[in-house]
Design a protein around this motif. Structure first.
Motif: not given
Length: 406
Positions: A133-159
Motif C-alpha cells: 500500500y503506497v501513499e500518493k503521489p505514487m512516484s516523482l519520476t516516470i522511470e521509477e513508476a515504469n519500473e514499479a508497474l513492471d515489477l508488480a505485474r511480473k511478480n504478481e503483487r497486489v499494490v
C-alpha cells in the motif's frame, strides 16, 4: 547547500537491504485463515490513520502489524506503543526499511514516507515479494513508476495506491451517471482546493540530530547536513517532493481519470508562483495546471495556500453540470432539448480503502486503486510539475512511456 551525490551502493547500505534471489516471490493467494502480517514504513500522520484502520480490521480480516520503521525515534516509538495497545504485541522496530523487507513475518508493507521515498522503497518491496500500500503521489519520476508497474505485474503483487476516492461511493455514482450519457458529452472538468492556514508548519525544535537516522532518511537523496526542517517540513523542499502537483493534485486528477475512464493526458501546462509564504519554501504557494486528455476533455485544477475561497469539483457536459462530492447535477451551462433539471444522484456505498487492499491480498485480484491507476496519476502530476519548472508544455508518449517537451 552543499550536497554529495548518492550511489546505488549507498542506497543499499543505508536501507540495510540484503535480500537473496529466493526472496523474489512469497507464495500466491492467502487462505481465509492465514494471518496477513504488515510492516509500516514511515509512521507519521498518514501512517497513524492506517494503523487505526488496520486495528479495526484485525478481527474481521485477520491482520496484524508486526514491524514499524521510521527514521525519527519519537515517531517510531509512539507507533510501536500504539501497535502494542491495538494488537497486544510489540512490533519489531527499526530505522532501516530494508530490515522490514527482509523479515519473514512481514507479508506486505504500507509506505507512508515523504514523497521521495514512495517508489524507491516500493520497488525494493516488490523485489522482496511483498504486497504494497503506497501513499500518493505514487512516484516523482516516470522511470521509477515504469519500473514499479513492471515489477508488480511480473511478480504478481497486489499494490494499492492511496488515492482513496476510487473507493468512495459519491465518485462511483458520478462515474455511473456520466457513463449513462445523461450529462451529455463531457469536455471539461474543473477543480480547486484552497486553504489559508499554514497547515504544513510543523514544529521542529524537538527534532534532535541524535534522535534521527539521517543517513537512512536521505537514502536516495544527495547528502546534506542534518536539518530538522527537511524532516518535519519536507513538503516545502524540492529534494523531497515535486510540490503542490504531487502533494494534492494526485487525488483530483485521479478522480477525473476515474470518472471519465481515462488514462494518461496528452499534454500538460502549468503556472504558479511564491506570492505570500516567505517561509523558506522552495515550492509555489499558488499553482494552476491544465491537462488535455485524448478522451476529449480538459482538466483544470488550481490550489492556493493564500485564500480559502473557491473550492469546487465540477464536471461540465453538453446537458449540464455535475458536482460529484455533492451528489448533485443541474442544467447549469447546458443547452438543447436534453438539458438537465436539478437532481440528486442515488448514493453508492463507500468501501474501506485499506480493507479493499487486504481483501485483494487474499483473492489476488487487483484493488480499487491498482498500481496501473497509480502510474497514471503519477504521470499526470509529474507532467504538471515539470511544466511548471520548465515553463514548457509537457507531452506523454504512451507507447514509449516517456515525457517530453513540445
Amino acid at each position: 547547500m552543499k550536497t554529495t551525490p548518492v550511489t546505488r551502493r549507498d542506497f543499499l547500505a543505508v536501507s540495510s537491504l540484503a535480500l537473496g534471489a529466493g526472496a523474489m516471490m512469497q507464495g500466491s493467494a492467502m487462505g481465509a485463515n492465514d494471518r496477513i502480517n504488515i510492516g509500516m514504513i514511515g509512521t507519521g500522520e498518514r501512517a497513524g490513520s492506517h494503523i487505526g484502520d488496520l486495528g479495526k480490521l484485525q478481527e474481521s480480516h485477520n491482520v496484524r502489524i508486526t514491524a514499524v520503521c521510521d527514521v525519527w525515534r519519537p515517531n517510531r516509538e509512539a507507533a510501536a506503543e500504539r501497535v502494542k495497545k491495538l494488537f497486544g504485541k510489540k512490533p519489531f522496530e527499526t530505522s532501516r526499511f530494508g530490515e522490514v523487507l527482509a523479515r519473514s513475518d512481514v507479508d506486505a508493507v504500507v509506505i507512508s514516507t515523504p514523497d521521495f521515498g514512495h517508489t524507491p522503497i516500493m520497488i525494493e518491496a516488490l523485489k522482496a515479494g511483498k504486497d504494497v500500500y503506497v501513499e500518493k503521489p505514487m512516484s516523482l519520476t516516470i522511470e521509477e513508476a515504469n519500473e514499479a508497474l513492471d515489477l508488480a505485474r511480473k511478480n504478481e503483487r497486489v499494490v494499492q495506491a492511496g488515492t482513496q476516492r476510487r473507493s468512495e461511493g459519491c465518485w462511483k455514482a458520478a462515474r455511473a451517471f456520466i457513463a449513462s450519457g445523461k450529462l451529455g458529452q463531457v469536455t471539461r472538468i474543473s477543480a480547486a482546493n484552497n486553504v489559508n492556514e499554514p497547515r504544513w508548519a510543523r514544529k521542529f525544535d524537538d527534532c534532535r540530530e541524535e534522535d534521527v537516522d539521517w543517513d537512512a532518511y536521505l537514502f536516495n537523496r544527495p547528502k546534506v547536513a542534518f536539518d530538522p526542517k527537511l524532516l518535519r517540513r519536507w513538503h516545502l523542499y524540492k529534494m523531497c517532493t515535486n510540490g503542490i502537483s504531487g502533494l494534492w493534485m494526485s487525488h483530483l486528477v485521479d478522480a477525473a481519470a476515474n470518472l471519465m475512464n481515462a488514462s494518461y493526458p496528452n499534454s500538460a501546462v502549468a503556472l504558479g508562483g511564491l506570492y505570500m509564504w516567505k517561509d523558506g519554501r522552495e515550492h509555489t504557494d499558488v499553482f494552476h495546471a491544465l491537462l488535455d486528455y485524448p478522451e476529449g476533455f480538459l482538466f483544470d485544477w488550481c490550489m492556493g495556500l493564500t485564500n480559502s475561497a473557491g473550492n469546487h469539483y465540477t464536471v461540465h457536459g453538453r446537458n449540464g453540470t455535475l458536482e460529484p462530492e455533492k451528489l448533485a447535477y443541474s442544467g447549469d451551462g447546458g443547452a438543447g432539448d436534453q438539458k438537465l433539471g436539478e437532481g440528486k444522484l442515488d448514493p453508492m456505498p463507500n468501501e474501506d480503502h485499506v480493507a479493499n487492499w487486504v481483501d485483494c491480498m487474499r483473492s489476488r485480484k487487483r484493488p480499487n486503486a491498482d498500481i496501473e491507476f497509480g502510474h497514471q496519476h503519477a504521470v499526470a502530476t509529474i507532467m504538471a510539475a515539470n511544466a511548471l519548472e520548465s515553463g514548457q508544455r509537457m507531452r506523454y508518449d504512451r507507447e514509449k512511456r516517456v515525457m517530453y517537451p513540445g
